[in-house]
Design a protein around this motif. Sequence first.
Motif: not given
Length: 212
Positions: A32, A34-36
């Motif tokens: 989460y 890393y992606k956000k």
Amino acid sequence: MPIPYDFLGKVFVAIAIVVLAGILVALLLGIYSYKKHKILLPNFILFVLYLFYGPAKTICRTFLINDIIVDEILVEVRNAVMIAKFKDTKGRRVIFLPQCMRHPSCKARCDPIKGYECKMCGLCDISRIHEAAKEHNFEVYVIPGGSFVKKIIKTQRPESCIGVACYPELTESMQGASPFMVVQGVPLIQDGCFDTRVDVEEVIRKMEECDV
């Protein structure tokens, strides 16, 4: 007194469940974050995923997830944790580049302490990074291996560094270097044993962080 094997077995199973749950939570938080680009519980993520690095990769493979995500999480979370200190460093700043970035026709000699001495021939991206480093007060070291990093840390005593490598090597080297200096990592966009490449603009952007 008989050994309570049944009780010990239940304890081990309980511990295994807790560890597995911890790894899953750390992975989910890390993915989460890393992606956000919004880091949640960074110290927990770093502690759990470094402690259970192998099992975390096994879990990813079990669920058909590319296990490189573990390294990506660890590098990006550590970058986020240390970025504020990195911007504030005033002492010696260095960049560690892997020797595999050199052009196949590179004629640079390897100094036994400092690594390869770039001749600024322009055949690879190393010369571009050297030029930018002069503007932003960074020293560049093109290193053949991890032992050179230790030598440079011991002899030059840098306060901060930007490391360039493939994700697995960044994971290991950033953990090893972080007790001695503030670190930032930039992954290679083309890895391998030779003629590798990095996003030069990203390396320069990291240097510019210290100008703010």
